[in-house]
Design a protein around this motif. Structure first.
Motif, PDB file in Angstrom:
ATOM      1  N   ILE B 396       0.858  -1.193   0.000  1.00  0.00           N
ATOM      2  CA  ILE B 396       0.000   0.000   0.000  1.00  0.00           C
ATOM      3  C   ILE B 396       0.892   1.241   0.000  1.00  0.00           C
ATOM      4  O   ILE B 396       0.671   2.184  -0.764  1.00  0.00           O
ATOM      5  CB  ILE B 396      -0.951  -0.027   1.221  1.00  0.00           C
ATOM      6  N   PHE B 397       1.935   1.204   0.817  1.00  0.00           N
ATOM      7  CA  PHE B 397       2.858   2.344   0.870  1.00  0.00           C
ATOM      8  C   PHE B 397       3.540   2.572  -0.483  1.00  0.00           C
ATOM      9  O   PHE B 397       3.577   3.683  -1.010  1.00  0.00           O
ATOM     10  CB  PHE B 397       3.905   2.127   1.969  1.00  0.00           C
ATOM     11  N   THR B 398       4.079   1.501  -1.047  1.00  0.00           N
ATOM     12  CA  THR B 398       4.814   1.626  -2.309  1.00  0.00           C
ATOM     13  C   THR B 398       3.944   2.202  -3.418  1.00  0.00           C
ATOM     14  O   THR B 398       4.386   3.048  -4.192  1.00  0.00           O
ATOM     15  CB  THR B 398       5.319   0.236  -2.748  1.00  0.00           C
ATOM     16  N   GLU B 399       2.703   1.731  -3.483  1.00  0.00           N
ATOM     17  CA  GLU B 399       1.837   2.155  -4.586  1.00  0.00           C
ATOM     18  C   GLU B 399       1.199   3.516  -4.317  1.00  0.00           C
ATOM     19  O   GLU B 399       1.084   4.332  -5.221  1.00  0.00           O
ATOM     20  CB  GLU B 399       0.768   1.089  -4.844  1.00  0.00           C
ATOM     21  N   VAL B 400       0.774   3.747  -3.071  1.00  0.00           N
ATOM     22  CA  VAL B 400       0.169   5.039  -2.741  1.00  0.00           C
ATOM     23  C   VAL B 400       1.225   6.147  -2.816  1.00  0.00           C
ATOM     24  O   VAL B 400       0.966   7.232  -3.328  1.00  0.00           O
ATOM     25  CB  VAL B 400      -0.473   4.984  -1.328  1.00  0.00           C
ATOM     26  N   GLY B 401       2.432   5.835  -2.343  1.00  0.00           N
ATOM     27  CA  GLY B 401       3.487   6.846  -2.319  1.00  0.00           C
ATOM     28  C   GLY B 401       3.940   7.268  -3.714  1.00  0.00           C
ATOM     29  O   GLY B 401       4.581   8.297  -3.878  1.00  0.00           O
ATOM     30  N   ARG B 402       3.632   6.461  -4.736  1.00  0.00           N
ATOM     31  CA  ARG B 402       4.017   6.814  -6.105  1.00  0.00           C
ATOM     32  C   ARG B 402       3.014   7.767  -6.740  1.00  0.00           C
ATOM     33  O   ARG B 402       3.307   8.410  -7.753  1.00  0.00           O
ATOM     34  CB  ARG B 402       4.135   5.539  -6.953  1.00  0.00           C
ATOM     35  N   GLN B 403       1.816   7.824  -6.179  1.00  0.00           N
ATOM     36  CA  GLN B 403       0.777   8.651  -6.790  1.00  0.00           C
ATOM     37  C   GLN B 403       1.218  10.115  -6.844  1.00  0.00           C
ATOM     38  O   GLN B 403       2.010  10.529  -6.019  1.00  0.00           O
ATOM     39  CB  GLN B 403      -0.540   8.524  -6.001  1.00  0.00           C
ATOM     40  N   PRO B 404       0.746  10.898  -7.777  1.00  0.00           N
ATOM     41  CA  PRO B 404      -0.326  10.611  -8.744  1.00  0.00           C
ATOM     42  C   PRO B 404       0.138   9.812  -9.956  1.00  0.00           C
ATOM     43  O   PRO B 404      -0.628   9.689 -10.912  1.00  0.00           O
ATOM     44  CB  PRO B 404      -0.755  12.018  -9.177  1.00  0.00           C
TER      45      PRO B 404
END
Lengths: 341, 481
Positions: B396-404
């Motif tokens: 969740i961190f890896t993917e959310v932190g890449r946003q937007p």
């Protein structure tokens, strides 16, 4: 040969392999309520495909991945366009796969009955819908100038596509019955032979109608040859099963399905997803393809690893070559209730 | 909710769910392979019992991992067709290679392992489960290479004519520096997860064992599990530390969001807990370890860590307010800070707690001891869940932190979604898959608890001398569905 043609061929081979292999395990799943009279017989049927169904299913995953790598536009348009049918297929494959693994894990009639239903529905739905999907690809669907599918769900339900679905359903049913006659012994073996012949006749009628329609609509000389070979193989399979030559009969339906699917790809080439719109842009092996660099890398990988995969998958069938009969099925040792620790 | 939100929820739900089963599959296949090898080499029946016991649990878990994996293969095309068009030339290759190298290997040799007890020699049979494990390792490598490319795109060029990313160097994609540290991190956390599962299950049985034979059996499982968990846990921490530095370099905003660090700081402290407004305007209470963030991010206790506000300006300069090109983002380039902050902490905290409990149990069971306290029992029961959820929070961190971004610096998530999939279709699949997955979770957990509760069956004498048994045509199958 151009790399895009090589990859079109490889993807065709993956689908041919998928349908010729998983086709029979779909057939076995569909025949569960038809050929088995009690739980032990149902277990005989399920265990004929027990060690191999998962490996068979990987063919479609690799076909999906290979399409993504070699023809990204095709992958994108096809799976976003055929959204709901694909969702149905995925749900069917999920419950079916889990059913094989979980069915025997509890000694409980209701538990088994529910998973049996999952196997039956989970086999019928993809057997029908893959045919519908491929027929629509051949027929052409509304694809706009941005290569996006704009047809909606009901556009996919037309007489030609439904006929294609019925054809794959009947062919897989026949193929499954041939496989059961080859892999079982006792009452089921005889019943499977009879059923394979009857289902094969029905499949032959529908297949001739659908393949003729396809040939007239979009065929090439090469596809005509393939369709004729497929039809002859089906006739040979029917003759063989009548003569009790189960191995030859199974080989016959295997060739029918593999070469028939190959013929569909030949009829499609060089398109991969033609459009039915006058101002649309259809997808072809050229405009949907990845770059030459990616195709080259993928070609090397495929050339090295495909023979290895074929060798060990073939070996599995050799290891589990023994026929299975009712007396081979051990009594259930699974717990009856769901008491946790 | 628009289609992008729905597609994101679906991807998050199906992927987090799928990845509950994946690390157990990777870790437990290695444990089972280890036990079977020990059986083949020592002929001590306890290893065979452990192989069969954990083998059963492994299969219950594997089945659901496989079927939920099917969705993953097609979901990119279904919901993220513009993403697929944009990245297909690069992203598709590892995915296809994963299928060809890993999925065939796993599925074929698992079938041989399940049904092959009496068809294959003991060595060959043990080799099958090793090949399954090797399949999971290949699978992890290629799918992580694909994901690492989304975090740090390398080995490609942007083709303005087609508007797509094109691969120029496959080796660079496979040896991406993010990949080289992500792969060990994920693999080691999978070993930690599998070992934690073994410890939890075996410790519970160890406490209720009535015979010396059973005690010996479960002690062996607890102790082998604890050693693997400790070593893997240490490796997870070390690789995670290197990963943090690389992340600071390639995705500084993600690190800043992980710390909710709004202003650039030198000798920055690591916040263990901050209560206050997360937009940085007010901090009511916080516990910080001085200089640790600087050390984690840069390797030096006095290093400078850039804050969200400075980075936002820098990102806008690099990627533009609105450069007009469809493949570039507009926006302020700040991911969801509270979610990044907490998922980062939960990942680290749960993972470290898992390794610590494993160490405690290893010490407590030394020299034939069977610890009797209540606390250690609860800790052992909680143990399997700690790395499991640490994995989820890590992703969740890896993917959310890449946003937007969906592909960092190249394509925003919003621009990756399928333009022709309607809200109704997307909602249908979200609802169907969520309900189905929920139902399957209930079935799986109940089945798992039943089989855990049964414990390791005694092995019949026949099995102790198992080997190819091809001549006996009338014996019932040793294993049948």
């Amino acid at each position: 040969m151009e790399l895009t043609t090589v990859w079109f061929t490889l993807i065709a081979v993956l689908w041919m392999g998928y349908f010729a292999l998983e086709g029979f395990d779909f057939g076995v799943g569909m025949l569960l309520p038809v050929l088995a009279k009690n739980d032990t017989e149902r277990r005989v049927l399920i265990n004929t495909i027990g060690p191999v169904w998962d490996g068979n299913e990987v063919w479609v995953l690799v076909a999906g991945g290979a399409t993504f790598a070699a023809f990204p536009e095709w992958y994108a348009t096809l799976f976003s366009g055929f959204y709901l049918p694909l969702l149905l297929i995925l749900v069917a494959l999920i419950v079916r796969g889990l059913a094989f693994e979980y069915r025997a894990k509890r000694d409980d009639d209701q538990w088994r009955a529910r998973w049996d239903l999952a196997i039956i529905v989970g086999s019928v739905v993809p057997a029908l819908l893959w045919g519908v999907a491929f027929a629509n690809i051949l027929r052409g669907v509304p694809i706009d100038a941005d290569m996006e599918y704009v047809g909606g769900f009901f556009n996919l339900l037309n007489p030609y596509a439904l006929l294609g679905g019925v054809m794959t359903l009947l062919l897989f049913l026949t193929h499954g019955a041939m496989f059961i006659s080859l892999k079982t012994d006792g009452r089921i073996r005889g019943a499977a032979r009879d059923l394979a012949f009857k289902a094969g006749l029905a499949a032959a009628v529908v297949a001739v109608a659908f393949l003729t329609w396809t040939q007239v609509m979009t065929g090439s000389p090469a596809s005509a040859v393939a369709f004729v070979v497929a039809a002859l193989a089906l006739v040979a399979a029917l003759v063989a099963i009548r003569m009790g030559r189960e191995g030859w009969a199974f080989l016959g339906t295997f060739v029918t399905i593999a070469v028939g699917v190959g013929g569909l790809f030949l009829a499609l080439f060089p398109d991969v997803m033609p459009t039915s719109l006058a101002d649309g842009v259809g997808l072809t092996t050229t405009n949907a393809a990845a770059t030459a660099y990616t195709l080259k890398i993928m070609t090397v990988v495929a050339l090295v690893f495909t023979p290895i995969v074929l060798a060990y998958q073939g070996w599995t069938y050799w290891v589990f070559r023994k026929r299975i009969a009712v007396h081979h099925i051990p009594a259930s040792v699974a717990p009856a209730t769901s008491t946790g620790p | 909710m628009d289609v992008t939100d729905i597609a994101r929820w679906q991807f998050a739900i199906t992927t987090v769910y799928h990845f509950l089963f994946v690390p157990i599959t990777i870790g437990l296949s290695a444990m089972v392979a280890g036990y079977e090898t020990a059986w083949v080499r020592t002929r001590n029946p306890r290893w065979l019992r452990l192989t069969k016991f954990f083998g059963k649990l492994f299969l219950i878990n594997f089945a659901i991992g496989v079927v939920t994996g099917i969705v993953q293969e097609f979901q990119f095309g279904m919901n993220w067709s513009d993403y697929s068009r944009f990245v297909g030339d690069i992203f598709g290759a590892p995915l296809a290679v994963e299928g060809l190298l890993a999925f065939f290997l796993e599925s074929t040799f698992l079938g041989l392992w399940i049904f092959g007890w009496e068809r294959l020699s003991p060595r060959l049979h043990a080799a099958c489960v090793w090949l399954v494990h090797i399949g999971t390792v290949f699978s992890a490598y290629f799918i992580l290479a694909a994901n690492s490319w989304m975090q740090n795109p390398v080995g490609f060029r942007f083709n303005p004519e087609t508007g797509r990313a094109e691969m120029t160097d496959f080796a660079a994609v496979l040896l991406n520096k993010v990949q080289l540290v992500t792969f060990p991190h994920v693999m080691l956390s999978a070993y930690l997860t599998g070992a934690a599962f073994v410890i939890g299950v075996a410790f519970w049985h160890l406490r209720s064992s009535r015979t010396d034979e059973d005690r010996d059996l479960y002690r062996a499982a607890v102790r082998t599990g604890a050693v693997v968990a400790l070593v893997a846990g240490l490796g997870v921490a070390v690789s995670g530390d290197v990963q943090g530095k690389i992340m600071t370099e390639v995705q500084p905003m993600k690190m800043a969001a992980a710390e909710a660090l709004y202003e650039t700081e030198s000798s920055a402290g690591f916040s263990i807990l901050t209560i206050g407004t997360l937009d940085g305007s007010e901090e009511k209470f916080s516990i910080k370890i001085p200089k640790l963030l600087s050390f984690l991010a840069t390797g030096s206790t006095s290093g400078e860590v850039e804050g969200i506000n400075q980075l936002r300006e820098r990102y806008i300069q690099t990627y533009g307010q609105d450069p007009g090109a469809s493949y570039y983002s507009t926006g302020d380039y700040v991911p969801n800070v509270p979610l990044s902050y907490w998922s980062f902490r939960l990942m680290i905290g749960l993972g470290m707690a898992g390794a610590a409990i494993a160490g405690w149990i290893l010490i407590a069971t030394r020299g034939g001891r069977v610890p009797r306290g209540r606390t250690i029992l609860y800790a052992a029961i909680a143990l399997p869940f700690l790395p499991l959820f640490a994995n989820s929070f890590g992703w969740i961190f890896t993917e959310v932190g890449r946003q937007p971004w969906v592909v960092f610096g190249l394509l925003t998530t919003e621009n990756g979604v399928s333009p022709t999939v309607s809200t109704g279709e997307a909602l249908t699949s979200l609802a169907v898959l969520t309900l189905l997955y929920g139902l399957l979770a209930v079935i799986e957990v109940r089945l798992m608890l039943t089989y855990i509760g049964r414990g390791a069956d005694p092995v019949p004498d026949h099995d102790l001398h198992h080997g190819p048994d091809l001549d006996d045509h009338d014996r019932p199958l040793a294993v049948a569905y």
